[in-house]
Design a protein around this motif. Sequence first.
Motif, PDB file in Angstrom:
ATOM      1  N   ASP A  33     -26.701 -40.690  36.620  1.00  0.00           N
ATOM      2  CA  ASP A  33     -25.478 -39.804  37.002  1.00  0.00           C
ATOM      3  C   ASP A  33     -25.685 -38.575  37.187  1.00  0.00           C
ATOM      4  O   ASP A  33     -26.789 -37.962  36.918  1.00  0.00           O
ATOM      5  N   MET A  34     -25.054 -38.162  38.247  1.00  0.00           N
ATOM      6  CA  MET A  34     -25.272 -36.513  38.435  1.00  0.00           C
ATOM      7  C   MET A  34     -25.141 -35.765  37.170  1.00  0.00           C
ATOM      8  O   MET A  34     -25.935 -34.402  37.086  1.00  0.00           O
ATOM      9  N   ALA A  35     -24.256 -35.861  36.032  1.00  0.00           N
ATOM     10  CA  ALA A  35     -24.229 -35.145  34.754  1.00  0.00           C
ATOM     11  C   ALA A  35     -25.532 -35.345  34.272  1.00  0.00           C
ATOM     12  O   ALA A  35     -26.424 -33.845  33.479  1.00  0.00           O
ATOM     13  N   THR A  36     -25.864 -36.094  33.804  1.00  0.00           N
ATOM     14  CA  THR A  36     -27.415 -36.331  33.074  1.00  0.00           C
ATOM     15  C   THR A  36     -28.523 -35.744  33.695  1.00  0.00           C
ATOM     16  O   THR A  36     -29.373 -34.648  33.540  1.00  0.00           O
ATOM     17  N   LEU A  37     -28.675 -35.904  35.654  1.00  0.00           N
ATOM     18  CA  LEU A  37     -29.283 -35.212  36.290  1.00  0.00           C
ATOM     19  C   LEU A  37     -29.426 -33.830  36.575  1.00  0.00           C
ATOM     20  O   LEU A  37     -30.592 -32.882  35.916  1.00  0.00           O
ATOM     21  N   ASP A  38     -27.658 -33.039  35.767  1.00  0.00           N
ATOM     22  CA  ASP A  38     -27.922 -31.606  35.562  1.00  0.00           C
ATOM     23  C   ASP A  38     -28.772 -31.225  34.483  1.00  0.00           C
ATOM     24  O   ASP A  38     -28.764 -30.441  34.178  1.00  0.00           O
TER      25      ASP A  38
ATOM     26  N   ARG B  70     -27.299 -41.397  41.027  1.00  0.00           N
ATOM     27  CA  ARG B  70     -26.435 -42.306  41.268  1.00  0.00           C
ATOM     28  C   ARG B  70     -25.516 -42.484  42.385  1.00  0.00           C
ATOM     29  O   ARG B  70     -25.720 -43.046  43.356  1.00  0.00           O
ATOM     30  N   GLU B  71     -24.739 -41.262  42.188  1.00  0.00           N
ATOM     31  CA  GLU B  71     -23.652 -41.661  42.858  1.00  0.00           C
ATOM     32  C   GLU B  71     -23.926 -41.047  44.608  1.00  0.00           C
ATOM     33  O   GLU B  71     -23.342 -41.205  45.395  1.00  0.00           O
ATOM     34  N   MET B  72     -24.632 -40.096  44.918  1.00  0.00           N
ATOM     35  CA  MET B  72     -24.806 -40.293  46.049  1.00  0.00           C
ATOM     36  C   MET B  72     -25.635 -41.229  46.968  1.00  0.00           C
ATOM     37  O   MET B  72     -25.928 -41.221  47.611  1.00  0.00           O
TER      38      MET B  72
ATOM     39  N   THR C 233     -27.569 -49.179  46.715  1.00  0.00           N
ATOM     40  CA  THR C 233     -27.620 -50.084  45.034  1.00  0.00           C
ATOM     41  C   THR C 233     -28.085 -50.167  44.227  1.00  0.00           C
ATOM     42  O   THR C 233     -27.900 -50.551  42.628  1.00  0.00           O
ATOM     43  N   SER C 234     -29.809 -50.118  44.272  1.00  0.00           N
ATOM     44  CA  SER C 234     -30.863 -50.292  43.995  1.00  0.00           C
ATOM     45  C   SER C 234     -30.738 -49.038  42.668  1.00  0.00           C
ATOM     46  O   SER C 234     -31.023 -47.483  43.383  1.00  0.00           O
ATOM     47  N   ASN C 235     -31.353 -49.708  41.745  1.00  0.00           N
ATOM     48  CA  ASN C 235     -32.365 -48.217  40.837  1.00  0.00           C
ATOM     49  C   ASN C 235     -33.903 -48.324  40.592  1.00  0.00           C
ATOM     50  O   ASN C 235     -34.992 -47.542  39.545  1.00  0.00           O
TER      51      ASN C 235
ATOM     52  N   LYS D 133     -30.058 -39.807  54.119  1.00  0.00           N
ATOM     53  CA  LYS D 133     -28.363 -39.746  53.389  1.00  0.00           C
ATOM     54  C   LYS D 133     -27.686 -39.395  52.228  1.00  0.00           C
ATOM     55  O   LYS D 133     -27.597 -38.126  51.743  1.00  0.00           O
ATOM     56  N   VAL D 134     -29.218 -39.029  51.019  1.00  0.00           N
ATOM     57  CA  VAL D 134     -28.884 -38.977  49.958  1.00  0.00           C
ATOM     58  C   VAL D 134     -30.101 -37.799  49.180  1.00  0.00           C
ATOM     59  O   VAL D 134     -29.695 -36.219  49.327  1.00  0.00           O
TER      60      VAL D 134
END
Length: 280
Positions: A119-124, A182-184, A191-193, A206-207
């Motif tokens: 997620d964005m917080a973890t990436l940051d 994940r959000e982007m 939906t896949s990771n 788009k990401v």
Amino acid sequence: MSVETAAANAEDYGTTASGSSFYAAMRILPRAQRDAMFLIYSFCRQVDDIADSHGPRDERLAALQQWRDDIDALYRGNPPPRLKDYVASVKSFGLKREDFLAIVDGMEMDVPQDIRAPDMATLDLYCDRVASAVGRLSVRVFGLPEEDGVLLAHHLGRALQLTNILRDVDEDAGLGRLYLPREMLLHAGITSNDPQRVIAERNLPKVCLPLADRAKKHFEKADDIMKRNSRRAVRAPRIMSKYYRAILDLLIIRGFATPREPVRVGKMQKIGILLRYAFI
């Protein structure tokens, strides 16, 4: 100014190759600063090599913990042999224990399991640990004022690391890693990771393009900070910034749809950056 950025940059060309922007940026520094920066780089390279090795995960975790123990010993005044050369630089430039430890923590984020669509917080947090923490060590060596130095490390570290993520998306997927947030991904309908599935998605641009815009904003804020500080103090970070901004621009021009050819800053452009920001 960043653990993985400096590491990846030197991997591209070799730490002592004249083509390395990291090497070129550091070579213009006075001797004491240059020595300190190469010690910081050496530390970053060693902990990064542990995280990226193919050894058992528990052994890699143990090796990183040993680095934490050694850093603690260094700051208690009893440095182990591999950190004895750091004593003078730590004292001269006021390098902080917590920044070295943050780098180890960042490297460890990839060890228990590979990062996939954080997620964005973890990436940051990851960017702060593996990039901006290196910046916080570096700006002390460069001699920037405390407040602006921390701000520069924040923005430039993130700009460089996000550029790395965008440049290395296919290479990272080959290692089983996916740093795109994940959000982007969900916003783009992905939906896949699974890294290999994601890099083949038609909607991947788009990401990547919004992430590139985020990196550009960090570059712009870093530029504003460097403009208001001594040109001598920001020569090295400015060279790294301009080199990596050139990479980001090339990525945007190339686009993020498949097939994605690797991008590389040309030799003459690198020389131009060095001449303009190191000597003129």
